[in-house]
Design a protein around this motif. Sequence first.
Motif, short mmCIF file in Angstrom:
data_model
loop_
_atom_site.label_atom_id
_atom_site.label_comp_id
_atom_site.label_asym_id
_atom_site.label_seq_id
_atom_site.Cartn_x
_atom_site.Cartn_y
_atom_site.Cartn_z
N GLY A 91 3.77 7.43 -5.36
CA GLY A 91 4.33 8.43 -4.46
C GLY A 91 5.83 8.27 -4.30
O GLY A 91 6.56 9.25 -4.16
N ASN A 92 6.31 7.03 -4.31
CA ASN A 92 7.74 6.80 -4.10
C ASN A 92 8.56 7.10 -5.34
O ASN A 92 9.66 7.62 -5.26
N MET A 134 -6.90 1.05 -1.10
CA MET A 134 -7.89 2.13 -1.02
C MET A 134 -9.30 1.56 -1.09
O MET A 134 -10.26 2.17 -0.63
N SER A 165 1.10 5.95 3.33
CA SER A 165 -0.35 5.65 3.40
C SER A 165 -0.85 5.84 4.82
O SER A 165 -1.76 5.14 5.27
N GLY A 185 4.29 3.11 -3.90
CA GLY A 185 3.46 3.33 -5.08
C GLY A 185 4.01 4.48 -5.89
O GLY A 185 5.21 4.80 -5.82
N SER A 210 -1.12 -0.43 -4.22
CA SER A 210 -1.62 0.70 -3.45
C SER A 210 -3.13 0.86 -3.61
O SER A 210 -3.85 1.09 -2.64
N PHE A 264 1.53 10.77 2.39
CA PHE A 264 1.12 10.15 1.14
C PHE A 264 1.89 8.86 0.92
O PHE A 264 1.35 7.82 0.57
N SER A 265 3.19 8.94 1.17
CA SER A 265 4.03 7.81 0.85
C SER A 265 3.80 6.62 1.79
O SER A 265 3.77 5.48 1.36
N SER A 295 0.84 -1.20 0.00
CA SER A 295 0.00 0.00 0.00
C SER A 295 0.88 1.25 0.00
O SER A 295 0.61 2.22 -0.70
#
Length: 524
Positions: A25-26, A354, A252, A23, A350, A249-250, A20
Amino acid sequence: MRKSENWGTRIGVILAVAGSAVGLGNFLRFPGQVAQNGGGAFMIPYFIALLVLGIPLCWAEWTMGRYGGVRGFHSSPGIFSVICKTPKARYLGTIGLLIPLIIYMYYVVIEAWCLGYAISYLDGSLMPENNPGDYKVFFANFKGVNSDGSLLTAEHSWFLGVLFITFGLNFFFLYRGVTKGIEAFCRIAMPIMAVLAIIVLIRVLTLGTPDPTKPDQNVIGGLGAMWNPDFKKLSDPKTWLAASGQIFFSLSVGFGVIINYASYLRKKDDVALSGLTATSMNEFFEVCLGGLITIPAAFIFLGAVATDPNHVGTFDLGFIALPEVFARMPLGQLFGFLWFFMLFIAAITSSLSMLQPVIAFFEEGLGLKRHASAAILGLISMMGAGFVVYFSKGTMALNTMDFWIGTVALFILAFIQAVLYGWILGTEKGEKELHEGSHIRIPHFVQFMLKYVTPVFLIVIFVMFCRDNAVESIASIQDEPVAKMSIMFICMIFGFLLLMVHIAGIRWEKEGRFDHLLEEEDDD
Ligand code: PFF
């Protein structure tokens, strides 16, 4: 009560949470943030945010999730009610359904872009010999930024196909359940992602100086473009906001997803070390892989333009600069495919996280079976993704949702969670719960941080954030009908969820689901 699901193995749950966290974000968001906010100097607020917000809140979510799960609830409305010992607290939990659901609606579109690009590398259409044209123009057309509705034309029908496949895959794993779907997929996907990312990283780090006429554009220069510190940026509050936002964000954290995943643990399953391990995995993917691939690669081939603010936006870097790089790199087609395919897998692990909180809520709150829950969620999220795809001009719907839900609402939920853990559950009980079955001992000051430092830090950055953004953001909504509609859409979904949460609470009370909790209080 229906028998609840549990994770199969310890490594399985760690990989699912790490899945999760790791994603887009990374790999896309992080490098852009670093390059825009002071390079290496950004790592100071970044690590402070990791220590003060990320890791403590992550432990709080793991602990509260398992606490609620053991007491029969898996979604934040139920878990918040258990912690507050009153079904009224469920309304607060609605935000823990709204955030992941709305984020899914646009994240899945970006996920489909990744699959679309991976396919375009596979068939070679993104390679210069097939003349894809200017990559900037290509990407603009691909995401339909020029006019609303343009993605629904026949010319783009293949993208809609790709979006359907992406949706289908997500719902396939979700439908199979926590253990057979999410856990099984993450156990395979995480190692594949690591291997693919390392292959691309080795390729980038061995590029040397590809153009002898531009000796500065080499690997060392690329790393410098990303990491050379600009300490002046540290006095700008925006840098601190960006660092905190990136950590949330990263990891989660603050989205209501870890709380849901942790609710499938058993009473004696470790949360302390597992939470830390998943966080460390995320940091490895972010700093060691994400931080060393995109910007260095872009700099080696494109020079200083790689860190120019027009290029480092989250998506431009990945979807414009990198295709230019692959076009010039030996075996670029292969590496282009590997890169976008890796991004696609990272995004699926990820996006699954959600969807699961909402599915869990439909099952436990409305008493629906899994296929009915999945069908309703599929319909709602498809409507949302359709909205994002239709209102593609200037990616306005996507940006609006990302701002109000992915940034603003996030702070609110993180704050609620910090208060729930530090003040309602109480740090004394929290600390005891956190160490139940734990493989490590967490220093006592972490409890103090969770009770005082984390909420205060959150308030400070939130106030700073409002001061810097509020006027401008509210003004921009007034001028933009699509932004207004996006907000109305979010409110509509929120209203729907509130109603469902209301109904769920009536059922829970009728079934006496909270009665034993009050007795438990007497035992305490
Ligand atoms: N952590 C994910 C990433 O870095 O891409 C994004 C994410 C996952 C956000 C799950 C929100 C969420 F609920």
